[in-house]
Design an enzyme around this catalytic site. Structure first.
Site, short mmCIF file in Angstrom:
data_model
loop_
_atom_site.label_atom_id
_atom_site.label_comp_id
_atom_site.label_asym_id
_atom_site.label_seq_id
_atom_site.Cartn_x
_atom_site.Cartn_y
_atom_site.Cartn_z
N HIS A 1 -9.62 0.94 1.69
CA HIS A 1 -9.35 1.40 3.06
C HIS A 1 -10.58 1.06 3.89
O HIS A 1 -11.69 1.32 3.45
CB HIS A 1 -9.22 2.92 3.11
CG HIS A 1 -8.01 3.50 2.45
ND1 HIS A 1 -8.09 4.42 1.44
CD2 HIS A 1 -6.70 3.33 2.68
CE1 HIS A 1 -6.86 4.80 1.09
NE2 HIS A 1 -6.00 4.15 1.82
N HIS B 1 0.84 -1.21 0.00
CA HIS B 1 0.00 0.00 0.00
C HIS B 1 0.86 1.25 0.00
O HIS B 1 1.56 1.54 0.97
CB HIS B 1 -0.92 0.00 1.23
CG HIS B 1 -1.97 1.06 1.19
ND1 HIS B 1 -3.05 1.01 0.34
CD2 HIS B 1 -2.13 2.21 1.91
CE1 HIS B 1 -3.82 2.07 0.53
NE2 HIS B 1 -3.28 2.82 1.48
N HIS C 1 -12.15 3.44 -2.88
CA HIS C 1 -11.29 4.09 -1.89
C HIS C 1 -11.59 3.66 -0.46
O HIS C 1 -10.70 3.29 0.30
CB HIS C 1 -11.38 5.62 -1.98
CG HIS C 1 -10.47 6.33 -1.02
ND1 HIS C 1 -10.82 6.60 0.29
CD2 HIS C 1 -9.20 6.78 -1.14
CE1 HIS C 1 -9.82 7.19 0.92
NE2 HIS C 1 -8.83 7.31 0.07
N ASP D 1 2.35 3.19 2.76
CA ASP D 1 1.24 4.15 2.75
C ASP D 1 1.65 5.60 2.48
O ASP D 1 1.88 5.98 1.34
CB ASP D 1 0.47 4.02 4.08
CG ASP D 1 -0.86 4.75 4.06
OD1 ASP D 1 -1.14 5.45 3.07
OD2 ASP D 1 -1.62 4.64 5.04
N HIS E 1 -5.65 -0.97 6.48
CA HIS E 1 -5.92 -0.39 7.81
C HIS E 1 -7.20 -0.97 8.40
O HIS E 1 -8.14 -0.22 8.69
CB HIS E 1 -6.13 1.13 7.79
CG HIS E 1 -5.17 1.93 6.99
ND1 HIS E 1 -3.84 1.99 7.27
CD2 HIS E 1 -5.37 2.75 5.93
CE1 HIS E 1 -3.26 2.81 6.41
NE2 HIS E 1 -4.16 3.28 5.59
N GLU F 1 -9.77 2.71 9.64
CA GLU F 1 -8.49 3.27 10.09
C GLU F 1 -8.65 4.14 11.33
O GLU F 1 -7.86 4.05 12.26
CB GLU F 1 -7.91 4.10 8.93
CG GLU F 1 -6.58 4.74 9.23
CD GLU F 1 -6.01 5.47 8.04
OE1 GLU F 1 -6.75 5.66 7.06
OE2 GLU F 1 -4.82 5.84 8.09
N GLN G 1 2.57 11.22 -1.73
CA GLN G 1 2.75 11.74 -0.36
C GLN G 1 4.21 11.74 0.08
O GLN G 1 4.57 12.38 1.06
CB GLN G 1 1.85 10.95 0.61
CG GLN G 1 0.37 11.22 0.33
CD GLN G 1 -0.59 10.37 1.16
OE1 GLN G 1 -0.21 9.82 2.19
NE2 GLN G 1 -1.82 10.23 0.70
N HIS H 1 0.88 5.56 -1.37
CA HIS H 1 0.42 6.73 -2.12
C HIS H 1 1.70 7.50 -2.43
O HIS H 1 2.19 8.26 -1.59
CB HIS H 1 -0.52 7.60 -1.28
CG HIS H 1 -1.69 6.85 -0.69
ND1 HIS H 1 -2.73 6.40 -1.46
CD2 HIS H 1 -1.97 6.49 0.57
CE1 HIS H 1 -3.62 5.78 -0.67
NE2 HIS H 1 -3.17 5.82 0.55
N ARG I 1 -16.41 5.33 3.05
CA ARG I 1 -16.74 6.77 3.10
C ARG I 1 -16.96 7.32 1.70
O ARG I 1 -17.84 8.14 1.46
CB ARG I 1 -15.57 7.56 3.71
CG ARG I 1 -15.31 7.35 5.16
CD ARG I 1 -14.15 8.24 5.62
NE ARG I 1 -12.85 7.59 5.53
CZ ARG I 1 -11.80 8.06 4.87
NH1 ARG I 1 -11.88 9.18 4.19
NH2 ARG I 1 -10.66 7.41 4.89
N TYR J 1 -5.00 7.75 -6.65
CA TYR J 1 -6.28 8.48 -6.81
C TYR J 1 -6.12 9.91 -7.31
O TYR J 1 -7.09 10.64 -7.44
CB TYR J 1 -7.07 8.47 -5.50
CG TYR J 1 -6.35 9.04 -4.30
CD1 TYR J 1 -6.38 10.40 -4.02
CD2 TYR J 1 -5.63 8.21 -3.44
CE1 TYR J 1 -5.72 10.93 -2.93
CE2 TYR J 1 -4.98 8.72 -2.33
CZ TYR J 1 -5.02 10.08 -2.09
OH TYR J 1 -4.37 10.59 -0.99
C1 NGQ Z 1 -5.43 8.48 1.38
N1 NGQ Z 1 -4.86 8.28 3.71
O1 NGQ Z 1 -6.13 7.93 0.56
O2 NGQ Z 1 -4.33 8.94 1.11
C2 NGQ Z 1 -5.94 8.59 2.81
C3 NGQ Z 1 -6.45 9.96 3.07
C4 NGQ Z 1 -8.83 10.21 2.32
C5 NGQ Z 1 -5.02 7.42 4.69
N2 NGQ Z 1 -6.17 6.88 4.83
C6 NGQ Z 1 -7.41 10.47 2.03
N3 NGQ Z 1 -4.04 7.14 5.50
O3 NGQ Z 1 -9.15 9.51 3.28
O4 NGQ Z 1 -9.64 10.76 1.60
ZN ZN Z 2 -3.95 4.64 2.01
#
Ligand code: NGQ
Ligand code: ZN
Length: 492
Positions: free
Chosen positions: A261, A81, A233, A349, A298, A264, A86, A83, A236, A146
Site C-alpha cells: 500500500h 487486491h 503492508h 480491496d 492505491h 492512499e 472485510q 482483504h 507506515r 494480514y
Molecule cells: C488494510 N485498508 O490493510 O486493510 C487497510 C487498512 C491499515 C486500506 N488501506 C489497515 N484500504 O492501514 O492498517
Molecule cells: Zn488494501
C-alpha cells in the site's frame, strides 16, 4: 514462487471444515461465435483446452460435434487486491458516529471486526467473497492477507493457519489465488509501535515473517495455479531495514510479486513527508528496486514526477475505485499516468461491493467528474473506453499477480499456453445489445461496464467451470456458511 505442479499429481485440498476442492469435470473443446483474443475480436473461435490451459486457438472455423458452444468469450479479469475478511462487514460501516468520520475511524471499526474472527469464520467469509468475485467475472485474486495470529495475538500452532483458510476458500470456490502474506510491524512512520488492535497482524522481525512465508507455501501445495508473493503492508507499517530484507526474501525464496500500500490518504503522504522529507512513492522509488514485479496499491496521491517514474519502472498501480470512493481516499490522476505509459489494474480491496464492471466504470467516472470531460480513458486516437479499460485491467492485473510457468511470465488473455481463465456472456442479453448497437464486441464491453447489465454467464478457472447461468456452482452452500459465520461473529 513458480506455479505449483500439475493439478493431476497433487492431492485434493480439503479445508479444515471438510469442504472439498471444487472440481467439476474440465471443459475440453469450446466454440465461441465471438471471442476477444490478444489480437482483437475474432469470429467463430474454437479453443482446445488441455490440463487447464489453452492448447490451441483457431478463428473462422465451424464448431465440431461435441464442442461446448458459447456466444461470446472473454478472458477473466484479475482482481489484484482483496482483504477477504472485510467482506463480512460490507455495508456495516456506513453510519456516522459523533464527530468526523474518516478512513481512520473506518479502520478502527474494521480492526474491531477483524479481531473477533475465528479461522472457520474467515474461511466462510472468504469463500463468499470469492463466489461473488467469480460471478462478477474475476478469475484470480491477489489476497493481501494480514490476519495472521489468534484473537489474543498469540500464535497458532501453524503460522499459516489463517492463510490456509484463505487457500481452502479458494479451493472450495475454484478461484485462482495469488497469496500475498503481509509483513506488518509498526503503527506509523518512524517505527512507532503497533497498537493492541493490530495484535493479530504483527511480526517481530523478518525472520519471524519468513516462517509464515514457508508455512504459506505449504498451505498452497495442492492448489492448482497458486502463486506466492511478498507484501510489506505500507511504509507506515514497515521500516526501511525490514523493507530491504523483504525485497531480498522476495527475490530469493519467492519468485512472485511484491505488493505494498503506498499513498492512499493525504494524511499518510503528509506523515511520510514529516518523517523523511519525501512523499511515499518518491521515497520508495529512491530506496527500493521498484520494477515490473511490484504492485503499488492505491498510488492515489502522486506528483506528476512520481507518476512518470512509476510508469517508467514497469510497476503496476493497483486501483480499487469502489473502496477508494467508499473510504474517501481521493481521485487518482489517471490521464497523466496513462499518458506516461503506466500500467494499472483493479482490485476490490475492502469488498464492500464486488463487481468488476463497476470498478472500471467508477474509475472512468471519477476521471469524468474531475476533468469535466467524457471517455477520458479511451484511446487518444479514438475508440471505446470500455474496451480500453478492460484491456488495461487485464494486462496490468495479470502482471501484478504474476502467474508464472517455469519462471516465465504466462501468456495473458485468450492465448495459447495461457491458463483457461475465461468468461462467457449471456446469449439472449447479447442479442438485445446487438439490436441497438449492431454486432460490435466493443459495444458489448461498453454495455457491460456502463449500463450495469449482468452479462456474465459462465466462468472457468483453469478450464473448470465454476459459474453457470450467472450462478456459482456452490453459491447456496457457501452463502449458508457465510450467514452462519456472520451470526456467530455478531453474537460475540
Ligand atoms: C488494510 N485498508 O490493510 O486493510 C487497510 C487498512 C491499515 C486500506 N488501506 C489497515 N484500504 O492501514 O492498517
Ligand atoms: Zn488494501
Amino acid at each position: 514462487m513458480q506455479e505449483t505442479a500439475d493439478a493431476m499429481t497433487m492431492p485434493i485440498l480439503t479445508s479444515a471444515s471438510g469442504a472439498a476442492a471444487l472440481s467439476p469435470a474440465p471443459t475440453s473443446n469450446l466454440h465461441a461465435a465471438r471471442a476477444l483474443l490478444p489480437q482483437g475480436w475474432r469470429r467463430d473461435v474454437r479453443l482446445l483446452l488441455q490440463d487447464g490451459r489453452i492448447a490451441s486457438i483457431e478463428a473462422g472455423v465451424a464448431a465440431q460435434p461435441g464442442d461446448e458452444r458459447h456466444a461470446l468469450l472473454l478472458p477473466g479479469l484479475p482482481n489484484l487486491h482483496s482483504h477477504a475478511h472485510q467482506r463480512g462487514m460490507a455495508g456495516l460501516a456506513e453510519r456516522r458516529g459523533a464527530g468526523e468520520d474518516s478512513f481512520w475511524s473506518w479502520r478502527d471499526a474494521m480492526y474491531r471486526f477483524a479481531l473477533a474472527m475465528t479461522p472457520t469464520q474467515l474461511e466462510a467469509i472468504a469463500a463468499q467473497a470469492y463466489v461473488e468475485m467469480l460471478e462478477a467475472g474475476f478469475t484470480r485474486v491477489g489476497e493481501f492477507h494480514y490476519l495472521h495470529h489468534d484473537i489474543d495475538g498469540s500464535r497458532y500452532a501453524n503460522p499459516a493457519e489463517m492463510a490456509a483458510r484463505v487457500a481452502a476458500a479458494a479451493s472450495a470456490t475454484g478461484i485462482a489465488l495469488t497469496l500475498l502474506p503481509v509483513y506488518y510491524a509498526h503503527g506509523g512512520f518512524g517505527g512507532t509501535p503497533t497498537g493492541p488492535a493490530q495484535r493479530r497482524f504483527v511480526h517481530r522481525d523478518v525472520a519471524d515473517y519468513a516462517r509464515l512465508l514457508d508455512a504459506s507455501r505449504a498451505a498452497l501445495a495442492g492448489l492448482p495455479g497458486a502463486v506466492l508473493g511478498v507484501a510489506p503492508h505500507s511504509l507506515r507499517a514497515v521500516d526501511p531495514q525490514a523493507l530491504a530484507a523483504l525485497v531480498e526474501l522476495g527475490a530469493g525464496s519467492a519468485d512472485g510479486p511484491l505488493h505494498i500500500h503506498i499513498a492512499e490518504q493525504t494524511r499518510e503522504v503528509d506523515d511520510c513527508i514529516a518523517w523523511c522529507g519525501a512523499p511515499p512513492v518518491q521515497w520508495l522509488l529512491d530506496h527500493a528496486p521498484v520494477d515490473a514485479r511490484w504492485c503499488l496499491v492505491h498510488a492515489t496521491h502522486m506528483q506528476p514526477q512520481e507518476a512518470r517514474r512509476v510508469a517508467a519502472s514497469g510497476a503496476v498501480v493497483g486501483l480499487c475505485p469502489i473502496t477508494e470512493a467508499n473510504l474517501g481516499d481521493g481521485i487518482f490522476d489517471a490521464p497523466s499516468y496513462v499518458d506516461a505509459g503506466g500500467a494499472w489494474g483493479i482490485g476490490s480491496d475492502s469488498n464492500v461491493q464486488i463487481a468488476a464492471a463497476d470498478e472500471l466504470r467508477l474509475l472512468e467516472y471519477s476521471q469524468r467528474l474531475a476533468q469535466r470531460a467524457r471517455n477520458v480513458l479511451a484511446p487518444a486516437q479514438g475508440g471505446s473506453s470500455g474496451r480500453a479499460l478492460f484491456d488495461a485491467a487485464l494486462r496490468g492485473g495479470h502482471a501484478a499477480l504474476q502467474a508464472q510457468q517455469s519462471k516465465q511470465a504466462a501468456p495473458c488473455g485468450l492465448a495459447v499456453g495461457a491458463a483457461a481463465d475465461m468468461v462467457s456472456f449471456d446469449a439472449a442479453l447479447l442479442e438485445r445489445i446487438a439490436a441497438a448497437a449492431g454486432d460490435d464486441g466493443d459495444a458489448v464491453l461498453d454495455a457491460w461496464i456502463y449500463t450495469g447489465v449482468r452479462l456474465v454467464d459462465s466462468v472457468w478457472v483453469g478450464g473448470r467451470r465454476c459459474v453457470e447461468g450467472g450462478r456459482h456452482l456452490r453459491r447456496d452452500a457457501v452463502a449458508h456458511d457465510f450467514e452462519a459465520a456472520l451470526r456467530t461473529l455478531g453474537a460475540r
